[in-house]
Design a protein around this motif. Structure first.
Motif, PDB file in Angstrom:
ATOM      1  N   LEU A  61       0.833  -1.209   0.000  1.00  0.00           N
ATOM      2  CA  LEU A  61       0.000   0.000   0.000  1.00  0.00           C
ATOM      3  C   LEU A  61       0.864   1.255   0.000  1.00  0.00           C
ATOM      4  O   LEU A  61       0.505   2.269  -0.620  1.00  0.00           O
ATOM      5  N   LEU A  62       2.000   1.208   0.682  1.00  0.00           N
ATOM      6  CA  LEU A  62       2.859   2.384   0.771  1.00  0.00           C
ATOM      7  C   LEU A  62       3.603   2.672  -0.521  1.00  0.00           C
ATOM      8  O   LEU A  62       4.251   3.720  -0.637  1.00  0.00           O
ATOM      9  N   MET A  63       3.513   1.767  -1.494  1.00  0.00           N
ATOM     10  CA  MET A  63       4.062   2.079  -2.816  1.00  0.00           C
ATOM     11  C   MET A  63       3.286   3.230  -3.452  1.00  0.00           C
ATOM     12  O   MET A  63       3.769   3.880  -4.374  1.00  0.00           O
ATOM     13  N   ALA A  64       2.068   3.464  -2.939  1.00  0.00           N
ATOM     14  CA  ALA A  64       1.265   4.603  -3.406  1.00  0.00           C
ATOM     15  C   ALA A  64       1.044   5.575  -2.249  1.00  0.00           C
ATOM     16  O   ALA A  64      -0.022   6.189  -2.121  1.00  0.00           O
ATOM     17  N   SER A  65       2.055   5.736  -1.403  1.00  0.00           N
ATOM     18  CA  SER A  65       1.901   6.505  -0.165  1.00  0.00           C
ATOM     19  C   SER A  65       1.678   7.993  -0.378  1.00  0.00           C
ATOM     20  O   SER A  65       1.341   8.714   0.564  1.00  0.00           O
ATOM     21  N   SER A  66       1.851   8.482  -1.601  1.00  0.00           N
ATOM     22  CA  SER A  66       1.563   9.898  -1.846  1.00  0.00           C
ATOM     23  C   SER A  66       0.058  10.170  -1.801  1.00  0.00           C
ATOM     24  O   SER A  66      -0.366  11.316  -1.662  1.00  0.00           O
ATOM     25  N   PHE A 220      13.028   0.393   1.683  1.00  0.00           N
ATOM     26  CA  PHE A 220      11.613   0.432   1.299  1.00  0.00           C
ATOM     27  C   PHE A 220      11.180   1.810   0.808  1.00  0.00           C
ATOM     28  O   PHE A 220      10.402   1.896  -0.153  1.00  0.00           O
ATOM     29  N   PRO A 221      11.647   2.910   1.411  1.00  0.00           N
ATOM     30  CA  PRO A 221      11.331   4.206   0.792  1.00  0.00           C
ATOM     31  C   PRO A 221      11.874   4.332  -0.632  1.00  0.00           C
ATOM     32  O   PRO A 221      11.190   4.877  -1.512  1.00  0.00           O
ATOM     33  N   LEU A 222      13.093   3.825  -0.885  1.00  0.00           N
ATOM     34  CA  LEU A 222      13.644   3.873  -2.245  1.00  0.00           C
ATOM     35  C   LEU A 222      12.814   3.038  -3.211  1.00  0.00           C
ATOM     36  O   LEU A 222      12.597   3.434  -4.367  1.00  0.00           O
ATOM     37  N   LEU A 223      12.326   1.872  -2.739  1.00  0.00           N
ATOM     38  CA  LEU A 223      11.515   1.020  -3.601  1.00  0.00           C
ATOM     39  C   LEU A 223      10.204   1.684  -3.999  1.00  0.00           C
ATOM     40  O   LEU A 223       9.600   1.322  -5.013  1.00  0.00           O
ATOM     41  N   SER A 224       9.752   2.656  -3.182  1.00  0.00           N
ATOM     42  CA  SER A 224       8.502   3.343  -3.518  1.00  0.00           C
ATOM     43  C   SER A 224       8.709   4.489  -4.497  1.00  0.00           C
ATOM     44  O   SER A 224       7.760   5.205  -4.831  1.00  0.00           O
ATOM     45  N   GLY A 225       9.951   4.688  -4.931  1.00  0.00           N
ATOM     46  CA  GLY A 225      10.247   5.676  -5.962  1.00  0.00           C
ATOM     47  C   GLY A 225       9.916   7.095  -5.559  1.00  0.00           C
ATOM     48  O   GLY A 225      10.414   7.584  -4.534  1.00  0.00           O
ATOM     49  N   PRO A 226       9.061   7.768  -6.324  1.00  0.00           N
ATOM     50  CA  PRO A 226       8.751   9.185  -6.020  1.00  0.00           C
ATOM     51  C   PRO A 226       8.025   9.372  -4.693  1.00  0.00           C
ATOM     52  O   PRO A 226       7.904  10.494  -4.207  1.00  0.00           O
ATOM     53  N   GLN A 227       7.556   8.270  -4.096  1.00  0.00           N
ATOM     54  CA  GLN A 227       6.901   8.345  -2.783  1.00  0.00           C
ATOM     55  C   GLN A 227       7.904   8.194  -1.641  1.00  0.00           C
ATOM     56  O   GLN A 227       7.517   7.878  -0.510  1.00  0.00           O
ATOM     57  N   PHE A 228       9.196   8.407  -1.918  1.00  0.00           N
ATOM     58  CA  PHE A 228      10.242   8.168  -0.911  1.00  0.00           C
ATOM     59  C   PHE A 228       9.924   8.863   0.411  1.00  0.00           C
ATOM     60  O   PHE A 228       9.922   8.241   1.475  1.00  0.00           O
ATOM     61  N   GLY A 229       9.651  10.162   0.362  1.00  0.00           N
ATOM     62  CA  GLY A 229       9.444  10.935   1.581  1.00  0.00           C
ATOM     63  C   GLY A 229       8.224  10.476   2.359  1.00  0.00           C
ATOM     64  O   GLY A 229       8.272  10.318   3.589  1.00  0.00           O
ATOM     65  N   LEU A 232       8.886   7.010   3.880  1.00  0.00           N
ATOM     66  CA  LEU A 232       9.775   7.126   5.038  1.00  0.00           C
ATOM     67  C   LEU A 232       8.981   7.606   6.254  1.00  0.00           C
ATOM     68  O   LEU A 232       9.125   7.068   7.363  1.00  0.00           O
ATOM     69  N   ALA A 233       8.124   8.617   6.066  1.00  0.00           N
ATOM     70  CA  ALA A 233       7.310   9.129   7.169  1.00  0.00           C
ATOM     71  C   ALA A 233       6.350   8.061   7.690  1.00  0.00           C
ATOM     72  O   ALA A 233       6.114   7.945   8.898  1.00  0.00           O
ATOM     73  N   ALA A 234       5.816   7.262   6.777  1.00  0.00           N
ATOM     74  CA  ALA A 234       4.897   6.193   7.175  1.00  0.00           C
ATOM     75  C   ALA A 234       5.616   5.141   8.012  1.00  0.00           C
ATOM     76  O   ALA A 234       5.088   4.662   9.026  1.00  0.00           O
ATOM     77  N   ASN A 235       6.818   4.756   7.596  1.00  0.00           N
ATOM     78  CA  ASN A 235       7.580   3.766   8.347  1.00  0.00           C
ATOM     79  C   ASN A 235       7.935   4.290   9.740  1.00  0.00           C
ATOM     80  O   ASN A 235       7.872   3.556  10.731  1.00  0.00           O
ATOM     81  N   PHE A 236       8.311   5.575   9.810  1.00  0.00           N
ATOM     82  CA  PHE A 236       8.620   6.182  11.106  1.00  0.00           C
ATOM     83  C   PHE A 236       7.378   6.177  12.003  1.00  0.00           C
ATOM     84  O   PHE A 236       7.442   5.824  13.188  1.00  0.00           O
ATOM     85  N   THR A 237       6.236   6.545  11.428  1.00  0.00           N
ATOM     86  CA  THR A 237       4.992   6.587  12.195  1.00  0.00           C
ATOM     87  C   THR A 237       4.610   5.197  12.685  1.00  0.00           C
ATOM     88  O   THR A 237       4.193   5.021  13.840  1.00  0.00           O
ATOM     89  N   ALA A 238       4.744   4.180  11.819  1.00  0.00           N
ATOM     90  CA  ALA A 238       4.416   2.810  12.220  1.00  0.00           C
ATOM     91  C   ALA A 238       5.301   2.357  13.375  1.00  0.00           C
ATOM     92  O   ALA A 238       4.831   1.679  14.307  1.00  0.00           O
ATOM     93  N   ASN A 239       6.573   2.733  13.344  1.00  0.00           N
ATOM     94  CA  ASN A 239       7.475   2.372  14.436  1.00  0.00           C
ATOM     95  C   ASN A 239       7.076   3.063  15.740  1.00  0.00           C
ATOM     96  O   ASN A 239       7.120   2.457  16.813  1.00  0.00           O
ATOM     97  N   VAL A 240       6.687   4.339  15.656  1.00  0.00           N
ATOM     98  CA  VAL A 240       6.271   5.055  16.861  1.00  0.00           C
ATOM     99  C   VAL A 240       4.990   4.450  17.430  1.00  0.00           C
ATOM    100  O   VAL A 240       4.873   4.258  18.657  1.00  0.00           O
TER     101      VAL A 240
END
Length: 375
Positions: A61-66, A220-229, A232-240
């Protein structure tokens, strides 16, 4: 355990009571151990499949995180996957709860969890230090995690004043607090540590942090291409989210207002029955349904976990009524309550002990003294 170190909560218990409690709980352990089999193995395999499916789905799902809906859904799904991996799988596998299956992929000696704390260090600080010295002030490093005052048996210092804020930060970044837990910072600051051992542990922590950061904040942010930022924010939020949940469950199992803490004298010639009773007095459960139990890693049954830390977590729910009945027969408290109440009680204690207060050297009663129960 001497009379001087006995809590008034258990002053009515006789040596024969302690022996009977030990026999009954030992028999319960043996009964469950003898009954382990296919349904238990199927349970842990099923949970692992669910967890891995959720992680794959969340990262997809985060591949379309924008797109906001995809970001929210992906972040929530990934957070649930991380909670399941840490709580119901990683914590319990590393306790040896599933070693009886002799599956090298689900074994306490091989599992490395999705967390910045190295598994080997966690197993020492948690399985050995904490579970041996449960709620012994000065011996159990989990009592306030070395930075919080959570009992009257701990001395007060001005550094305790900001501890509500410290606890909030600890909750958000709990995995890092767990990662440095085995360093025993108090010994390091006092110069009572082995410098080479400390350096070796720090190197291991550094390697684990780099591995986790590379996965969540680079690959994983790199794998999402233009959705990198946004990824990355989603992964940080999931960890928190995972950190806050784990912190809440663990603190509610150890620090609500009615649990007891003990001095080191408690360990003097402690019998098996006295050890069991210490686990009962120093633990608290969280009442709720199957989903809460699953998402808490069954640490909502913290009492049963402290009694039987290496029994599979899926058995705690069936053990709990029998443990509670034992407590009723022997006039012992069985601390339990809904999540909201346990959270409020824990935070009330953290705020209260941020300020000076009377310090005591032995536990005070947390339940009325009752007449001895028949074995």
């Amino acid at each position: 355990m001497t009379t001087a170190t006995a809590s008034a909560t258990v002053a009515h218990l006789t040596p024969a009571d302690y022996e009977a409690i030990a026999r009954e709980l030992d028999a319960l352990r043996e009964e469950i151990t003898a009954d382990l089999g296919e349904r238990d193995a199927a349970y842990i395999h099923r949970v692992i499949r669910w967890q891995r499916g959720l992680e794959i789905g969340g990262r997809a799902l985060l591949m379309a995180s924008s797109l906001p809906p995809a970001w929210l859904a992906g972040t929530a799904t990934l957070a649930v996957a991380k909670i399941l991996e840490n709580m119901e799988i990683g914590h319990n596998v590393m306790h040896g709860q599933w070693d009886w299956m002799r599956d090298p992929k689900i074994h306490s000696t091989t599992w490395e969890w999705d967390n910045v704390s190295p598994a080997g260090q966690w197993k020492h600080s948690h399985n050995v230090v904490h579970h041996t010295n449960t709620n012994i002030v000065g011996r159990d490093n989990d009592v306030g995690y070395g930075i919080l005052r959570v009992s009257a048996e701990q001395g007060w210092h001005p550094a305790n004043l900001p501890q509500p804020l410290v606890n909030l930060l600890l909750a958000m970044f709990f995995e890092y607090g767990v990662a440095v837990h085995d360093l025993e910072i108090d010994k390091v600051l006092a110069g009572r540590n082995d410098p080479e051992e400390t350096r070796a542990k720090l190197r291991a922590i550094g390697r684990k942090i780099r591995r986790q950061w590379a996965k969540d904040y680079l690959v994983f942010p790199l794998l999402s291409g233009p959705q990198f930022g946004s990824t990355l924010a989603a992964n940080f939020t999931a960890n928190v989210v995972r950190n806050v949940w784990a912190h809440m469950i663990i603190f509610c199992g150890h620090f609500p207002g009615d649990v007891e803490f003990f001095t080191a004298e408690r360990l003097d010639a402690e019998t098996r029955g006295e050890w069991y009773v210490r686990q009962l007095l120093g633990s608290a459960n969280i009442s709720g349904g199957p989903l809460l139990h699953l998402m808490s890693g069954n640490l909502s049954h913290q009492i049963e976990h402290h009694l039987f830390p290496d029994l599979p977590s899926n058995r705690y729910a069936e053990i709990a009524p029998r443990v509670r009945a034992l407590c009723e027969r022997y006039g012992l408290p069985y601390h339990t309550g809904p999540l909201a109440r346990q959270v409020g009680s824990t935070w009330k204690k953290i705020v209260r002990y941020a300020f000076p207060g009377p310090r005591r050297s032995a536990p005070e009663p947390s339940a009325p003294v009752r007449e001895p129960a028949a074995a």
